[in-house]
Design a protein around this motif. Structure first.
Motif, PDB file in Angstrom:
ATOM      1  N   GLY A   1       0.808  -1.215   0.000  1.00  8.91           N
ATOM      2  CA  GLY A   1       0.000   0.000   0.000  1.00  8.91           C
ATOM      3  C   GLY A   1       0.840   1.262   0.000  1.00  8.91           C
ATOM      4  O   GLY A   1       0.546   2.228  -0.724  1.00  8.91           O
TER       5      GLY A   1
ATOM      6  N   ARG B   1      -4.243  -9.139  -3.525  1.00  2.99           N
ATOM      7  CA  ARG B   1      -5.298  -8.750  -2.578  1.00  2.99           C
ATOM      8  C   ARG B   1      -4.881  -7.509  -1.780  1.00  2.99           C
ATOM      9  O   ARG B   1      -5.689  -6.596  -1.562  1.00  2.99           O
ATOM     10  CB  ARG B   1      -5.598  -9.924  -1.643  1.00  2.99           C
ATOM     11  CG  ARG B   1      -6.754  -9.666  -0.676  1.00  2.99           C
ATOM     12  CD  ARG B   1      -7.040 -10.880   0.168  1.00  2.99           C
ATOM     13  NE  ARG B   1      -7.663 -11.962  -0.604  1.00  2.99           N
ATOM     14  CZ  ARG B   1      -7.053 -13.091  -0.955  1.00  2.99           C
ATOM     15  NH1 ARG B   1      -5.783 -13.295  -0.602  1.00  2.99           N
ATOM     16  NH2 ARG B   1      -7.685 -14.008  -1.643  1.00  2.99           N
ATOM     17  N   GLN B   2      -3.622  -7.470  -1.346  1.00  2.00           N
ATOM     18  CA  GLN B   2      -3.148  -6.302  -0.595  1.00  2.00           C
ATOM     19  C   GLN B   2      -3.203  -5.041  -1.452  1.00  2.00           C
ATOM     20  O   GLN B   2      -3.577  -3.959  -0.970  1.00  2.00           O
ATOM     21  CB  GLN B   2      -1.722  -6.539  -0.106  1.00  2.00           C
ATOM     22  CG  GLN B   2      -1.584  -7.592   0.979  1.00  2.00           C
ATOM     23  CD  GLN B   2      -0.137  -7.770   1.388  1.00  2.00           C
ATOM     24  OE1 GLN B   2       0.561  -6.812   1.700  1.00  2.00           O
ATOM     25  NE2 GLN B   2       0.325  -9.010   1.375  1.00  2.00           N
TER      26      GLN B   2
ATOM     27  N   TRP C   1      -5.200  -4.539  -4.016  1.00  2.00           N
ATOM     28  CA  TRP C   1      -6.611  -4.222  -4.206  1.00  2.00           C
ATOM     29  C   TRP C   1      -7.159  -3.486  -2.981  1.00  2.00           C
ATOM     30  O   TRP C   1      -7.912  -2.519  -3.106  1.00  2.00           O
ATOM     31  CB  TRP C   1      -7.406  -5.500  -4.456  1.00  2.00           C
ATOM     32  CG  TRP C   1      -8.879  -5.281  -4.607  1.00  2.00           C
ATOM     33  CD1 TRP C   1      -9.559  -4.947  -5.747  1.00  2.00           C
ATOM     34  CD2 TRP C   1      -9.863  -5.370  -3.564  1.00  2.00           C
ATOM     35  NE1 TRP C   1     -10.899  -4.813  -5.482  1.00  2.00           N
ATOM     36  CE2 TRP C   1     -11.116  -5.068  -4.150  1.00  2.00           C
ATOM     37  CE3 TRP C   1      -9.803  -5.677  -2.202  1.00  2.00           C
ATOM     38  CZ2 TRP C   1     -12.296  -5.071  -3.406  1.00  2.00           C
ATOM     39  CZ3 TRP C   1     -10.980  -5.669  -1.459  1.00  2.00           C
ATOM     40  CH2 TRP C   1     -12.215  -5.378  -2.065  1.00  2.00           C
ATOM     41  N   GLN C   2      -6.776  -3.940  -1.803  1.00  2.00           N
ATOM     42  CA  GLN C   2      -7.234  -3.286  -0.576  1.00  2.00           C
ATOM     43  C   GLN C   2      -6.737  -1.851  -0.482  1.00  2.00           C
ATOM     44  O   GLN C   2      -7.355  -1.017   0.187  1.00  2.00           O
ATOM     45  CB  GLN C   2      -6.779  -4.096   0.639  1.00  2.00           C
ATOM     46  CG  GLN C   2      -7.506  -5.426   0.783  1.00  2.00           C
ATOM     47  CD  GLN C   2      -6.874  -6.355   1.810  1.00  2.00           C
ATOM     48  OE1 GLN C   2      -5.734  -6.163   2.229  1.00  2.00           O
ATOM     49  NE2 GLN C   2      -7.626  -7.373   2.219  1.00  2.00           N
TER      50      GLN C   2
ATOM     51  N   GLN D   1      -6.969  -1.774  -8.943  1.00  2.00           N
ATOM     52  CA  GLN D   1      -7.867  -2.760  -9.529  1.00  2.00           C
ATOM     53  C   GLN D   1      -7.318  -3.420 -10.793  1.00  2.00           C
ATOM     54  O   GLN D   1      -7.740  -4.529 -11.128  1.00  2.00           O
ATOM     55  CB  GLN D   1      -9.223  -2.132  -9.839  1.00  2.00           C
ATOM     56  CG  GLN D   1     -10.028  -1.786  -8.595  1.00  2.00           C
ATOM     57  CD  GLN D   1     -11.451  -1.413  -8.919  1.00  2.00           C
ATOM     58  OE1 GLN D   1     -11.708  -0.590  -9.780  1.00  2.00           O
ATOM     59  NE2 GLN D   1     -12.394  -2.039  -8.228  1.00  2.00           N
TER      60      GLN D   1
ATOM     61  N   ASP E   1     -13.502 -12.101  -2.872  1.00  2.00           N
ATOM     62  CA  ASP E   1     -13.315 -10.984  -1.936  1.00  2.00           C
ATOM     63  C   ASP E   1     -12.619  -9.777  -2.557  1.00  2.00           C
ATOM     64  O   ASP E   1     -12.299  -8.817  -1.852  1.00  2.00           O
ATOM     65  CB  ASP E   1     -12.544 -11.458  -0.701  1.00  2.00           C
ATOM     66  CG  ASP E   1     -11.164 -12.014  -1.041  1.00  2.00           C
ATOM     67  OD1 ASP E   1     -10.886 -12.218  -2.236  1.00  2.00           O
ATOM     68  OD2 ASP E   1     -10.381 -12.250  -0.107  1.00  2.00           O
ATOM     69  N   CYS E   2     -12.379  -9.817  -3.866  1.00  2.00           N
ATOM     70  CA  CYS E   2     -11.746  -8.678  -4.538  1.00  2.00           C
ATOM     71  C   CYS E   2     -12.536  -8.335  -5.800  1.00  2.00           C
ATOM     72  O   CYS E   2     -12.057  -8.531  -6.922  1.00  2.00           O
ATOM     73  CB  CYS E   2     -10.293  -8.993  -4.905  1.00  2.00           C
ATOM     74  SG  CYS E   2      -9.196  -9.301  -3.513  1.00  2.00           S
TER      75      CYS E   2
END
Length: 245
Positions: free
Chosen positions: A5, A44-45, A47-48, A52, A74-75
């Motif tokens: 992130g 996933r990290q 995306w969080q 995208q 979940d994504c």
């Protein structure tokens, strides 16, 4: 340790600053996070953290991640781009699983993707890879053969031709990098002048994204600056490429 992130924030800041220096809106340039060799949890990290669109160089690895994340559910909203050299025996997997492919450089490959794209899916978004600096061992259509290939691909069902992609050889400084990217921009502009409705110029990576943005890139492919250094090489089942860094 820097998180994915945090890295995404740093890259986004670089992109925004590059756009400001080039007199362009930040919304003019999209970021493609290249997740090759990193697992589904790394995607996933990212995306969080708000990312995208993801790029994969190795088809089998990419399909495994796509299926794993779709199964987990979940994504939502992930967009998958195939950016590596594409062999004939991999076209069906790309046509069935990916949203974009950046590395079409032969009509045969485009025809296979067209025939194998499932009719219930939207058209596969396509960029033509051009060998803009003439590297002898690099993938990509030669510039003088580009107009004919673009015209043929634009007419295939199940595909939508969006633009060009290039992977120039590393250059020593900003001006040298920009000069090569401007060659790709000129080819892009020429196709548009011929009446083709193109909107995507896929160029620029971790080390040269500023020069690419200055030259007109609309999509930069960044892997290392987001996910870190890669610890393994791809297996023999997938072709090696340098489509992102």
């Amino acid at each position: 340790m820097t998180t994915i992130g945090d890295n995404l924030y740093s890259v986004s800041t670089r992109l925004q600053q590059a756009c400001e220096r080039a007199g362009r809106a930040a919304s003019d340039v999209r970021l493609l996070a290249v997740s090759k060799t990193f697992d589904a949890d790394a995607v996933r990290q990212a995306w969080q953290a708000g990312q995208q669109a993801f790029g994969e160089n190795y088809v089998q690895e990419g399909v495994a991640k796509i299926e794993a994340l779709r199964s987990a559910g979940d994504c939502p909203g992930l967009q998958w781009h195939c950016i590596g050299p594409l062999q004939s025996n991999k076209t069906r997997a790309v046509a069935e699983h990916f949203d974009w492919v950046h590395s079409v450089d032969r009509l045969k490959i485009a025809e296979r993707l067209s025939a194998q794209r499932p009719p219930q899916l939207p058209p596969l978004q396509v960029c033509l890879q051009v060998n803009v600096d003439g590297g002898a061992n690099k993938s990509g259509v030669a510039p003088d053969e580009l107009p004919a290939l673009a015209q043929a691909v634009a007419g295939l069902p199940g595909l939508r031709l969006r633009g060009l992609m290039c992977i120039p050889e590393p250059a020593p400084d900003f001006e040298a990098q920009r000069a090569v990217f401007l060659q790709a921009r000129a080819l892009f502009d020429d196709l548009r002048a011929r009446g083709m409705a193109l909107d995507t110029l896929s160029m620029g990576m971790s080390d040269d994204l500023e020069a690419a943005v200055s030259a007109g890139s609309t999509l930069v492919r960044v892997g290392r600056a987001i996910f870190g250094h890669r610890e393994r090489k791809p297996g023999p089942a997938d072709a090696v490429t340098t489509a992102a860094g």
